[in-house]
Design an enzyme around this catalytic site. Structure first.
Site, PDB file in Angstrom:
ATOM      1  N   LYS A  68       0.841  -1.212   0.000  1.00 61.57           N
ATOM      2  CA  LYS A  68       0.000   0.000   0.000  1.00 61.57           C
ATOM      3  C   LYS A  68       0.874   1.260   0.000  1.00 61.57           C
ATOM      4  O   LYS A  68       0.659   2.167  -0.794  1.00 61.57           O
ATOM      5  CB  LYS A  68      -0.949   0.004   1.215  1.00 61.57           C
ATOM      6  CG  LYS A  68      -1.933  -1.170   1.192  1.00 61.57           C
ATOM      7  CD  LYS A  68      -2.957  -1.094   2.300  1.00 61.57           C
ATOM      8  CE  LYS A  68      -2.390  -1.321   3.683  1.00 61.57           C
ATOM      9  NZ  LYS A  68      -1.835  -2.684   3.897  1.00 61.57           N
ATOM     10  N   THR A  69       1.876   1.282   0.881  1.00 63.40           N
ATOM     11  CA  THR A  69       2.768   2.448   0.946  1.00 63.40           C
ATOM     12  C   THR A  69       3.577   2.564  -0.350  1.00 63.40           C
ATOM     13  O   THR A  69       3.747   3.656  -0.897  1.00 63.40           O
ATOM     14  CB  THR A  69       3.725   2.311   2.152  1.00 63.40           C
ATOM     15  OG1 THR A  69       2.918   2.152   3.317  1.00 63.40           O
ATOM     16  CG2 THR A  69       4.601   3.525   2.314  1.00 63.40           C
ATOM     17  N   ASP A 113      -1.416   6.469   6.516  1.00 60.33           N
ATOM     18  CA  ASP A 113      -1.487   5.026   6.741  1.00 60.33           C
ATOM     19  C   ASP A 113      -2.401   4.779   7.948  1.00 60.33           C
ATOM     20  O   ASP A 113      -2.572   5.668   8.785  1.00 60.33           O
ATOM     21  CB  ASP A 113      -0.070   4.515   7.030  1.00 60.33           C
ATOM     22  CG  ASP A 113       0.064   3.032   6.745  1.00 60.33           C
ATOM     23  OD1 ASP A 113      -0.932   2.414   6.326  1.00 60.33           O
ATOM     24  OD2 ASP A 113       1.169   2.490   6.939  1.00 60.33           O
ATOM     25  N   THR A 162      -5.852  -1.542   6.844  1.00 63.71           N
ATOM     26  CA  THR A 162      -5.960  -3.000   6.858  1.00 63.71           C
ATOM     27  C   THR A 162      -7.411  -3.396   7.154  1.00 63.71           C
ATOM     28  O   THR A 162      -7.769  -4.553   7.032  1.00 63.71           O
ATOM     29  CB  THR A 162      -5.079  -3.596   7.968  1.00 63.71           C
ATOM     30  OG1 THR A 162      -5.350  -2.868   9.176  1.00 63.71           O
ATOM     31  CG2 THR A 162      -3.624  -3.471   7.634  1.00 63.71           C
ATOM     32  N   ARG A 221       6.575  -8.279   1.674  1.00 64.54           N
ATOM     33  CA  ARG A 221       7.463  -7.826   2.759  1.00 64.54           C
ATOM     34  C   ARG A 221       8.027  -9.033   3.513  1.00 64.54           C
ATOM     35  O   ARG A 221       9.183  -9.051   3.927  1.00 64.54           O
ATOM     36  CB  ARG A 221       6.712  -6.900   3.717  1.00 64.54           C
ATOM     37  CG  ARG A 221       7.646  -6.251   4.739  1.00 64.54           C
ATOM     38  CD  ARG A 221       6.892  -5.389   5.719  1.00 64.54           C
ATOM     39  NE  ARG A 221       6.356  -4.204   5.101  1.00 64.54           N
ATOM     40  CZ  ARG A 221       5.276  -3.564   5.542  1.00 64.54           C
ATOM     41  NH1 ARG A 221       4.615  -4.011   6.589  1.00 64.54           N
ATOM     42  NH2 ARG A 221       4.853  -2.487   4.932  1.00 64.54           N
TER      43      ARG A 221
END
Ligand code: ADE
Length: 342
Positions: A68-69, A113, A162, A221
């Site tokens: 997302k980032t 975020d 999330t 990640r």
């Protein structure tokens, strides 16, 4: 959040973040996976560029560690604009956001975020900023209170969460674009592992990359994190080359099993099976038994277990599947309630 796990998608130490950053794709053409999303985004960005307008406010929703980032940074780069990043919990008072908003230039991107953690005060402060590019700032108190109307430049807001279900409807409705990021299939993760290996100068073969990929819980990640553990192991125990055998041995030592589950995942499954007869069990009770924060379980542990069908969420609580019990080498008592959706 919670204790450190090697397979959370959660961000950990700042030095590790730097490595993650260097591995991040910086354009859509470098981005692996999420094809549909990338195609839609490409059209949106090109159209906005063609009109010479900022891109519409964008909501990115999905489990941690899926990009997302990264996507927010890619949007900024592709639009040739600046990005200012913060997070829901970091914004305590309207004044915190006021400074950020009034410093934004035309087309700049404000990335927040964890927007499901914005306080209601900040949320309401953001509505007019998103809709009319202005903020109503209250100065003084009581009888002296005055509302100052401050105009803003036309910026783009990118929110990441999330938990889309935790957003209020008015906030959700103010986003023109709403994209869900799902877990990555192993083929895409394999490509990501090979790309990262190239960037980090790791010698790895495709089979070994496939092993890391298949144990990364669908999350880039995690794949990059496991890759570094495998690299260390290969450097110390082998000649630096990562083969399938070294990759498997390294991940075993880390407590990562054949489907990518770690100690906490297995503890959760084992607890439901042993203490709650396979469920249903409420998430609060599970958190208490496991001595873990409920947020950690909901954000980091459950999504992948749900995705692979190891647990189900029912109205009466969480239930484990026969498949999960089999994977754990445990027997599920047939109490008639497992698997039924109440
Ligand atoms: N590194 C982390 N996520 C990635 C992605 N989706 N594509 C390429 N490299 C990545």
């Amino acid at each position: 959040m919670g204790r450190e796990r090697i397979v959370t998608g959660d961000q950990v130490a700042p030095d590790e973040d730097l490595t993650q950053y260097s591995l991040r794709p910086s354009s859509l053409s470098e981005y692996i996976g999420q094809k549909e999303l990338c195609e839609k985004l490409e059209v949106v960005l090109e159209a906005a560029r063609g009109r010479g307008e900022p891109v519409e406010h964008l909501l990115l929703y999905g489990p941690p560690g899926l990009g997302k980032t990264t996507l927010a940074h890619i949007v900024a780069r592709e639009m040739g604009t600046k990005i200012i990043s913060t997070s829901g919990p970091a914004l305590q008072r309207a004044g915190d956001l006021m400074g950020i908003l009034t410093n934004l230039n035309e087309g700049d991107i404000l990335f927040i975020d964890e927007i499901h953690r914005l306080s209601s005060v900040i949320e309401e402060f953001i509505y007019p900023a998103m809709e009319d590019f202005k903020v109503d700032f209250v100065v003084d108190k009581g009888a002296f209170a005055k509302v100052i109307n401050v105009p803003l430049k036309r910026f783009s807001f990118i929110g990441a969460t999330t938990r889309a279900g935790m957003l209020s409807a008015p906030l959700r409705d103010r986003f023109g674009l709403y994209y869900h990021i799902d877990f990555y299939p192993p083929e895409d993760l394999e490509e990501i592992v090979l790309r990262s290996s190239g960037l980090l100068d790791i010698q790895i073969d495709r089979e070994a990359a496939g092993i890391v990929a298949s144990r990364s819980r669908g999350t880039p990640r995690i794949a990059n994190r496991l890759l570094r553990r495998v690299r260390d192991y290969a450097a110390v125990k082998a000649d630096g080359k990562v083969t399938a055998a070294t990759a498997a041995a390294a991940l075993e030592i880390e407590g990562i099993d054949s489907v990518g589950l770690d100690d906490l995942d297995r503890k959760l499954l084992e607890t439901i099976i042993k203490y709650y007869n396979g469920g249903p069990v409420g998430i609060d009770a599970l958190g208490a038994t496991l001595n873990e924060e409920v947020d950690t379980l909901v954000d980091m542990v459950e999504p992948f277990l749900l995705k692979i069908g190891f647990i189900q969420r029912t109205r009466r609580g969480r239930v484990v599947s026969q498949e999960a019990a089999k994977h754990m080498g445990l027997k599920l008592l047939d109490n008639g309630s497992q698997g039924k959706l109440f």
